[in-house]
Design an enzyme around this catalytic site. Structure first.
Site, PDB file in Angstrom:
ATOM      1  CB  THR A  30      60.351  12.644 116.231  1.00 28.93           C
ATOM      2  OG1 THR A  30      62.165  13.130 115.900  1.00 28.93           O
ATOM      3  CG2 THR A  30      60.437  12.957 117.503  1.00 28.93           C
ATOM      4  CB  CYS A  34      67.094  18.998 113.013  1.00 25.36           C
ATOM      5  SG  CYS A  34      65.256  18.554 113.229  1.00 25.36           S
ATOM      6  CB  CYS A  38      65.784  22.377 113.493  1.00 26.71           C
ATOM      7  SG  CYS A  38      63.867  21.680 113.479  1.00 26.71           S
ATOM      8  NE  ARG A  63      59.241  10.828 108.439  1.00 26.59           N
ATOM      9  CZ  ARG A  63      59.177   9.728 109.975  1.00 26.59           C
ATOM     10  NH1 ARG A  63      59.969   8.650 110.270  1.00 26.59           N
ATOM     11  NH2 ARG A  63      58.483  10.058 110.593  1.00 26.59           N
ATOM     12  CB  CYS A  65      62.724  18.097 110.110  1.00 23.29           C
ATOM     13  SG  CYS A  65      61.229  19.654 110.774  1.00 23.29           S
ATOM     14  CB  CYS A  68      64.451  23.345 110.199  1.00 25.82           C
ATOM     15  SG  CYS A  68      65.306  21.397 110.193  1.00 25.82           S
ATOM     16  CG  ASP A 463      96.759  42.668  92.322  1.00 25.74           C
ATOM     17  OD1 ASP A 463      97.003  41.645  90.527  1.00 25.74           O
ATOM     18  OD2 ASP A 463      96.987  42.812  92.655  1.00 25.74           O
TER      19      ASP A 463
END
Length: 513
Positions: A30, A34, A38, A63, A65, A68, A463
């Site tokens: 695709t 993601c 996702c 690119r 998604c 998500c 401390d």
């Protein structure tokens, strides 16, 4: 982790949100990438490849998604647990240093050549400083596009792009949408097109109004959600910030911690409110170019990139800490937005009560801080810079003479640059410089390392609160013996400090009402 293909595939198939930010999944069929959680049907294993950063995915041509929104994932906790050159470079890039000073400026801060930094970042993140900064600019641009009504030209330069063309090309390449299409999509989401009220599937949101409504129209104000890895216990985190708040600079109002911010191009005011699955953040900036640094500073202050599952698992291995962790898992280390400011406040807080430390700091703020307007609350000043404090008259300080010397020595070193405290600090080198200063003992050095430098392994065996808590649990209470026992808690001893402090009934351990 991204090199362990089998483990990554298991995380994707289980949609485990704990791994968001640790690695990114690129889908070969695709062309999108993601987060591991996702919600779509996972692709076949042979169609997945994994990258260590969003920038590496983008550089490889994938690119983001749209479902998500992987660029809104919490950052990898690895960079906040290390102090080597790569981790320091990543923190500086997150703060926008490359956009302001370029790669030579980044390299100069780290004491390396630009070529060395490029090579080291490529080896670990799969992308160089320019690609990482470009991914950061793309995320900032998306936030401004979806949460403000600013003209696109103003957004381009505010996000750090050198031209409108570069802005348009980057947004199209990363999100497969033009800037105007991205804004329209964001507007549809705020009208309820999604059933998740603006929250992404991992329980985070990059840019919706903090209650799922449309973004505020107040000029200069940006509302967004800061994601984190669950669980997050807000009690000691916000309790500590509110209980130690310096009047005029910080306040707790209407369920939110508010404070002023000194930024490169101007100043700002932030309001941060804990929510079950995010931190609601409302930023008022005099210059939107400061958005990247403002967000990264707030995330660092609230320790939002921590991996609480890994921390708590390590601490649970000690049977005397197990009940504390099980009772309130997910404690964070409250940090600061300004390391120099915190160092000054640590000196003012030496051997005095919390109330007295706040009073001393408030006097400095009134005398030397820059006034600001706050129409929504009671904030009045920025905390004074080291340069402003370097000119103060020591005799005007209501402090013991030795404490005055400690403070003036510190601010002089901060002002002339011989001592640098911040995300680019080498933790060991900073410790050496601090301990060499008059009036600095192990407690002051370690509390600065823990809260100002962000060292997750900083430890405070001297401390008094720590020693009381240790004795009550049956742990060794002498500093040497407690340090020896705490070796098993490394590298998360700063988180053990929070769990031990939480055994006392003190305001720092309670979420304000």
């Amino acid at each position: 982790m991204y090199t362990d293909t089998e483990r990554c595939v298991r995380a994707v198939r289980s949609k485990d949100a704990r791994f968001d930010g640790w690695f990114f999944t690129a889908v070969l069929t695709t062309g999108i990438y993601c987060r591991p959680s996702c919600p779509v049907v996972p692709p076949k294993a042979e169609n997945m490849t994994f990258y260590p950063s969003a920038a590496a995915c983008q550089q490889a041509g994938f690119r983001a998604c749209k479902r998500c929104r992987p660029d809104t994932s919490p950052g990898s906790p690895e960079w906040n647990a290390r102090a080597d050159a790569v981790a320091r470079a990543v923190r500086l890039i997150q703060d926008g240093v490359v956009d302001r000073e370029g790669v030579p400026g980044l390299a100069g801060r780290l004491g390396y050549s630009a070529r060395q930094i490029e090579r080291q970042l490529l080896a670990e993140l799969g992308a160089g400083p320019l690609a990482l900064a470009r991914a950061q600019r793309a995320q900032t641009a998306r936030l401004l596009i979806e949460t403000t009504g600013l003209p696109m030209a103003d957004i381009a330069f505010a996000a750090g792009f050198s031209s409108i063309r570069a802005f348009n090309d980057t947004v199209r390449e990363v999100f497969a949408l033009s800037p105007s299409e991205l804004r329209a999509r964001g507007a549809r989401g705020t009208r309820g097109a999604r059933g998740t009220r603006g929250t992404d599937p991992a329980g985070t949101s990059g840019a919706r109004g903090t209650d799922g409504t449309a973004p505020t129209a107040t000029p200069g104000v940006i509302s967004l959600r800061l994601p984190f890895r669950a669980p997050l216990n807000p009690d000691n985190l916000f309790g500590h910030l509110a209980a130690t708040a310096v009047p005029g600079v910080e306040e707790w109002r209407d369920g939110a911690y508010r404070r002023t911010l000194s930024l490169p191009y101007g100043h700002g005011i932030v309001a941060l409110s804990p929510r079950p699955d995010h931190i609601a953040c409302r930023l008022s900036l005099t210059d939107p170019r400061d958005l990247t640094l403002a967000i990264s500073s707030c995330r660092r202050m609230l320790d939002l990139d921590a991996d609480p599952v890994a921390v708590d698992e390590q601490l649970r291995a000690d049977p005397l800490l197990t009940p504390l962790v099980d009772k309130a898992p997910g404690r964070r280390v409250p940090r600061t937005v300004d390391a120099a400011e915190f160092a000054v406040r640590a000196v003012l807080g030496q051997q005095v009560s919390t109330a007295a430390a706040r009073t001393h700091a408030a006097r400095l703020v009134t005398a030397h801080g820059v006034p600001v307007d706050d129409p929504e609350g009671g904030l009045t000043h920025l905390f004074p810079s080291p340069e402003a404090l370097a000119a103060l008259d020591p005799e005007a300080l209501a402090l013991p003479r030795t404490r005055r010397t400690t403070l003036t020595t510190l601010v002089a070193a901060l002002a002339d640059g011989s001592l640098r405290l911040g995300p680019d600090s080498d933790w060991d080198r900073a410790r050496e410089q601090l301990i060499a200063m008059p009036g600095f003992g192990p407690w002051t050095v370690e509390v600065i390392a823990m809260r100002a430098l962000g060292d997750p392994d900083a430890f405070l065996p001297t401390d008094l609160g720590m020693r009381r808590a240790a004795a009550g649990l049956g742990l060794p209470s002498t500093p040497a013996a407690l340090t020896a026992r705490a070796a098993a808690w490394r590298p998360w001893r700063a988180y053990a400090v929070q769990y031990l402090w939480a055994t006392e009934d003190h305001a720092i351990n309670h979420l304000p009402v």
